[in-house]
Every structure is written in C-alpha cells, then in structure tokens.
Design a protein around this motif. Structure first.
Motif, mmCIF file in Angstrom:
data_model
loop_
_atom_site.group_PDB
_atom_site.id
_atom_site.type_symbol
_atom_site.label_atom_id
_atom_site.label_comp_id
_atom_site.label_asym_id
_atom_site.label_seq_id
_atom_site.Cartn_x
_atom_site.Cartn_y
_atom_site.Cartn_z
ATOM 1 N N PRO A 71 13.009 -25.023 -30.911
ATOM 2 C CA PRO A 71 12.073 -24.086 -30.269
ATOM 3 C C PRO A 71 10.807 -24.783 -29.764
ATOM 4 N N GLU A 72 10.313 -25.775 -30.506
ATOM 5 C CA GLU A 72 9.087 -26.473 -30.112
ATOM 6 C C GLU A 72 9.271 -27.219 -28.802
ATOM 7 N N TYR A 73 10.393 -27.959 -28.688
ATOM 8 C CA TYR A 73 10.602 -28.712 -27.463
ATOM 9 C C TYR A 73 10.949 -27.794 -26.301
ATOM 10 N N GLN A 74 11.710 -26.743 -26.559
ATOM 11 C CA GLN A 74 12.052 -25.814 -25.484
ATOM 12 C C GLN A 74 10.797 -25.131 -24.929
ATOM 13 N N GLU A 75 9.829 -24.852 -25.789
ATOM 14 C CA GLU A 75 8.543 -24.316 -25.308
ATOM 15 C C GLU A 75 7.870 -25.340 -24.404
ATOM 16 N N ALA A 76 7.865 -26.602 -24.835
ATOM 17 C CA ALA A 76 7.248 -27.661 -24.027
ATOM 18 C C ALA A 76 7.953 -27.802 -22.682
ATOM 19 N N VAL A 77 9.280 -27.904 -22.708
ATOM 20 C CA VAL A 77 10.025 -28.173 -21.473
ATOM 21 C C VAL A 77 9.950 -26.996 -20.498
ATOM 22 N N SER A 78 9.655 -25.817 -20.991
ATOM 23 C CA SER A 78 9.496 -24.679 -20.077
ATOM 24 C C SER A 78 8.348 -24.921 -19.102
ATOM 25 N N HIS A 79 7.381 -25.753 -19.495
ATOM 26 C CA HIS A 79 6.256 -26.085 -18.616
ATOM 27 C C HIS A 79 6.604 -27.206 -17.636
ATOM 28 N N ALA A 80 7.641 -27.989 -17.948
ATOM 29 C CA ALA A 80 8.069 -29.066 -17.046
ATOM 30 C C ALA A 80 8.952 -28.527 -15.931
ATOM 31 N N ARG A 81 9.690 -27.462 -16.246
ATOM 32 C CA ARG A 81 10.564 -26.865 -15.220
ATOM 33 C C ARG A 81 9.694 -26.266 -14.121
ATOM 34 N N GLY A 82 9.974 -26.634 -12.896
ATOM 35 C CA GLY A 82 9.164 -26.170 -11.784
ATOM 36 C C GLY A 82 7.931 -27.021 -11.545
#
Length: 96
Positions: A71-82
């Motif tokens: 969950p921690e990394y998926q939260e982070a990567v959501s900001h990298a997408r786009g």
C-alpha cells in the motif's frame, strides 16, 4: 538470492513527481530496499535514454515485488503515473 530493482524515468510533471519521490524512498526502505543509485550521473551507451535512473537492491525478487505491491509504494507510484514515463524491472543478482 538478491535482486535489483531498476527503473528508467523521464519526468513530465516535476511538481507531481516530487510527491512520488517524497513517498517512494521511505516505502522502499521500509521493505528492505537499499538505494545503490538514484538520479546519479550516467552515460548512455546504447538504447533509449531516460533522464533519471534508479537502482535498488532487495534481498530477493519476492521482496522487491512485495514492496511494489505494498500500500505504501502504491500510494507513492500513484503520483508518478501521469507525471512520468517509466520502465521498471527486477532482476536477480547472479553472484559467483
């Protein structure tokens, strides 16, 4: 067997990507990742050049995958997408 998480990145939205950087480091370290290179100087000898390259060592491919899916990394990567164009792979380290 140890594994390397290798990502090649072109940042397209620096402000949004900054949030990824802020969150990704702690998430990766929480899961045992050790940064070996993060945005360091490089020379492109072949292939497609990306402006930012990151190498992280994990204890295994499974540990790297668990980090990615956390969950921690998926939260982070959501900001990298786009906010970036990224290629990410994990490869086992073959040691003699």
């Amino acid at each position: 067997m140890a594994a390397l998480w290798i990502s090649h990145i072109n940042v397209t939205n620096p402000d949004q990507f900054a949030k990824y950087v802020e969150l990704a480091g702690p998430a990766i370290r929480k899961h045992g990742g050790e940064f070996l290179a993060r945005g360091a100087r490089f020379v492109q000898l072949e292939g497609n050049k990306r402006e930012r390259n990151v190498v992280v060592r994990f204890e295994s491919i499974e540990a790297a995958e668990a980090c990615y899916n956390s969950p921690e990394y998926q939260e982070a990567v959501s900001h990298a997408r786009g906010a970036s164009e990224r290629d990410l792979m994990v490869i086992e380290v073959t040691e003699p």
